[in-house]
Design a protein around this motif. Sequence first.
Motif, PDB file in Angstrom:
ATOM      1  N   SER A 195      -3.131  -5.322  -4.421  1.00 33.57           N
ATOM      2  CA  SER A 195      -1.739  -5.292  -3.894  1.00 33.57           C
ATOM      3  C   SER A 195      -1.859  -6.221  -2.292  1.00 33.57           C
ATOM      4  O   SER A 195      -0.861  -6.894  -2.262  1.00 33.57           O
ATOM      5  CB  SER A 195      -1.544  -3.819  -3.653  1.00 33.57           C
ATOM      6  N   GLN A 210      -7.174  -1.902  -7.024  1.00 37.93           N
ATOM      7  CA  GLN A 210      -5.640  -1.626  -6.944  1.00 37.93           C
ATOM      8  C   GLN A 210      -5.098  -1.984  -5.411  1.00 37.93           C
ATOM      9  O   GLN A 210      -4.190  -3.054  -5.178  1.00 37.93           O
ATOM     10  CB  GLN A 210      -5.111  -0.493  -7.478  1.00 37.93           C
ATOM     11  N   LEU A 211      -5.858  -1.513  -4.491  1.00 38.10           N
ATOM     12  CA  LEU A 211      -5.318  -1.879  -3.133  1.00 38.10           C
ATOM     13  C   LEU A 211      -5.636  -3.318  -2.510  1.00 38.10           C
ATOM     14  O   LEU A 211      -4.970  -4.167  -2.073  1.00 38.10           O
ATOM     15  CB  LEU A 211      -5.999  -0.894  -1.979  1.00 38.10           C
ATOM     16  N   ARG A 265       0.955  -1.158  -0.064  1.00 39.01           N
ATOM     17  CA  ARG A 265       0.088  -0.180  -0.069  1.00 39.01           C
ATOM     18  C   ARG A 265       0.892   1.239  -0.007  1.00 39.01           C
ATOM     19  O   ARG A 265       0.485   2.330  -0.520  1.00 39.01           O
ATOM     20  CB  ARG A 265      -0.864  -0.124   1.296  1.00 39.01           C
ATOM     21  N   LEU A 295      -2.741  -6.527 -10.905  1.00 36.97           N
ATOM     22  CA  LEU A 295      -2.277  -5.240 -10.710  1.00 36.97           C
ATOM     23  C   LEU A 295      -0.948  -4.775 -11.437  1.00 36.97           C
ATOM     24  O   LEU A 295      -1.140  -3.544 -11.676  1.00 36.97           O
ATOM     25  CB  LEU A 295      -1.567  -5.440  -9.121  1.00 36.97           C
ATOM     26  N   ARG A 325      -1.580   5.110  -7.067  1.00 35.00           N
ATOM     27  CA  ARG A 325      -2.606   4.260  -7.689  1.00 35.00           C
ATOM     28  C   ARG A 325      -3.176   3.648  -6.315  1.00 35.00           C
ATOM     29  O   ARG A 325      -2.723   2.148  -5.714  1.00 35.00           O
ATOM     30  CB  ARG A 325      -1.701   2.861  -8.302  1.00 35.00           C
ATOM     31  N   THR A 326      -4.148   4.128  -5.869  1.00 38.73           N
ATOM     32  CA  THR A 326      -4.714   3.578  -4.494  1.00 38.73           C
ATOM     33  C   THR A 326      -6.383   3.593  -4.700  1.00 38.73           C
ATOM     34  O   THR A 326      -7.219   3.630  -3.651  1.00 38.73           O
ATOM     35  CB  THR A 326      -4.453   4.558  -3.430  1.00 38.73           C
ATOM     36  N   LEU A 350       0.108  -0.688 -13.153  1.00 36.78           N
ATOM     37  CA  LEU A 350       1.374   0.306 -12.726  1.00 36.78           C
ATOM     38  C   LEU A 350       2.095   0.641 -14.028  1.00 36.78           C
ATOM     39  O   LEU A 350       2.285  -0.199 -14.903  1.00 36.78           O
ATOM     40  CB  LEU A 350       2.103  -0.735 -11.837  1.00 36.78           C
ATOM     41  N   LEU A 360       2.006   1.642  -3.545  1.00 40.34           N
ATOM     42  CA  LEU A 360       1.030   2.211  -4.348  1.00 40.34           C
ATOM     43  C   LEU A 360       0.773   3.830  -4.132  1.00 40.34           C
ATOM     44  O   LEU A 360       0.323   4.473  -5.162  1.00 40.34           O
ATOM     45  CB  LEU A 360      -0.232   1.570  -3.940  1.00 40.34           C
TER      46      LEU A 360
END
Length: 269
Positions: free
Chosen positions: A142, A138-139, A125, A214, A133-134, A218, A128
């Motif tokens: 991750s 995405q979280l 996190r 993910l 990228r949150t 990115l 990210l």
Amino acid sequence: MPVDHYENFPVASILVPAPLRQPIEVIYRFARSADDIADEGDATPEQRLAELAAYQAELDRIAAGNTPQTPLFVDLAEVIADHALPIQLFRDLLDAFAQDVVKTRYADYPELIDYCRRSANPVGRLVLALFKRTGDTQLMQSDCICTALQLINFWQDIAIDWQKDRIYLPQVEMQRFGVGEDDIAAGRCGEGWEKLIAFQVDRARTLMLRGAPLVHALPGRIGWEIRLTVQGGLRILERIARVRGDVFRHRPKLGKADWFVLLARSIRM
């Protein structure tokens, strides 16, 4: 990326954009040094907890807008301020490391996952957050990758952790497969052990693959960094499965030749 020591952390390599290498290195120094306080050397539990409490006090100073007292936290305060990083993620890491000092067994999988939520997921996190990228998806992805990497390290290092009187295999699952602590002590790999480890390998692989998309969210080189990290974890799982869970005599590691495999697989992701 080899899965070893603080292996759930994507170390800043040449693949990471230059402006973010220093922030990632500072975060890594924080996490690695705190992990070592909890895990390395011959300090007493009381001494380890006191040192981790001192780290928490430094985070309190940062949160209050005061100047930290040690160079590491001076650097960390700058990174937190420059990138608006959530300080709670650093607190979660310290909380997990402190737990490692006093807790050596896990009753069930949810209890183990709660540990991973604090010991592994904050790292992903934070990365990210550095890359802005949150989003929720995405979280989540991750978290899946980081938890999978943590679990992979547990299964890779069962024998090493036993020497520290730690067992991360959930107790109820050991019982389900007819495995006892005496089997770990003896390095015994009977049918129950093989099935138990195969179950853990399959679950970690499923978790990793759930998080793998993910990489497409990115940018550029960091995407490749994560691709290699994902494939490295999956490769370790293959090695564990190949030896039918006998990590006592065949601790899986990645060698130079594996990098060609990881790169080829990363291209196909």
